[in-house]
Design a protein around this motif. Structure first.
Motif, short mmCIF file in Angstrom:
data_model
loop_
_atom_site.label_atom_id
_atom_site.label_comp_id
_atom_site.label_asym_id
_atom_site.label_seq_id
_atom_site.Cartn_x
_atom_site.Cartn_y
_atom_site.Cartn_z
N UNK A 12 67.59 23.52 110.59
CA UNK A 12 67.52 22.42 111.54
C UNK A 12 67.32 22.80 112.99
N UNK A 13 67.14 24.09 113.27
CA UNK A 13 66.98 24.52 114.66
C UNK A 13 65.54 24.37 115.15
N UNK A 14 64.59 24.47 114.24
CA UNK A 14 63.17 24.27 114.54
C UNK A 14 62.51 23.56 113.37
N UNK A 37 63.34 32.17 120.84
CA UNK A 37 64.27 31.61 121.84
C UNK A 37 64.47 30.12 121.66
N UNK A 38 65.63 29.63 122.03
CA UNK A 38 66.80 30.32 122.60
C UNK A 38 67.73 30.83 121.50
N UNK A 39 67.54 32.07 121.11
CA UNK A 39 68.34 32.75 120.08
C UNK A 39 68.42 31.98 118.76
N UNK A 40 67.27 31.50 118.31
CA UNK A 40 67.20 30.74 117.06
C UNK A 40 67.10 31.66 115.86
N UNK A 41 66.27 32.71 115.98
CA UNK A 41 66.03 33.63 114.87
C UNK A 41 65.68 35.00 115.42
N UNK A 62 59.23 27.40 106.87
CA UNK A 62 60.65 27.71 106.89
C UNK A 62 61.06 27.92 105.44
N UNK A 63 61.54 29.12 105.12
CA UNK A 63 61.93 29.46 103.75
C UNK A 63 63.45 29.49 103.63
N UNK A 64 63.97 28.94 102.55
CA UNK A 64 65.40 29.05 102.26
C UNK A 64 65.56 29.97 101.07
N UNK A 65 66.34 31.05 101.24
CA UNK A 65 66.60 31.99 100.16
C UNK A 65 68.10 32.12 99.99
N UNK A 66 68.50 32.88 99.01
CA UNK A 66 69.94 33.10 98.82
C UNK A 66 70.56 33.91 99.95
#
Length: 77
Positions: A12-14, A37-41, A62-66
């Motif tokens: 949810x940050x980007x 930035x600002x310190x998202x990843x 945007x990938x979601x992994x374990x």
């Protein structure tokens, strides 16, 4: 165009398609890391020959992994 992967701790940050700013961190070891930035990843470690020269990019996926969330960012160079 170049695509790189950045680790993001929470969703949810980007959003996909969003333009992001990249900043370079370079300790005196000659190795480089990058922040969305600002310190998202944060990126992994790059050698001098692998440096990212662009300071802007587009979030393509945007990938979601374990292990967490990852951004695929596309940029020039």
């Amino acid at each position: 165009m170049r695509q790189e992967r950045f680790k993001m701790e929470r969703p949810g940050l980007v959003e996909e398609g969003q333009e992001v700013i990249l900043s370079e961190r370079s300790p005196s070891t000659g190795r480089y890391t990058y922040l969305v930035e600002p310190s998202i990843a944060m990126s992994g470690i790059y050698r001098t020959t692998e440096r990212i020269k662009s300071r802007k990019g587009i979030v393509r996926k945007i990938e979601e992994t374990e292990r967490g969330f990852y951004l695929i960012v596309e940029m020039e160079n």
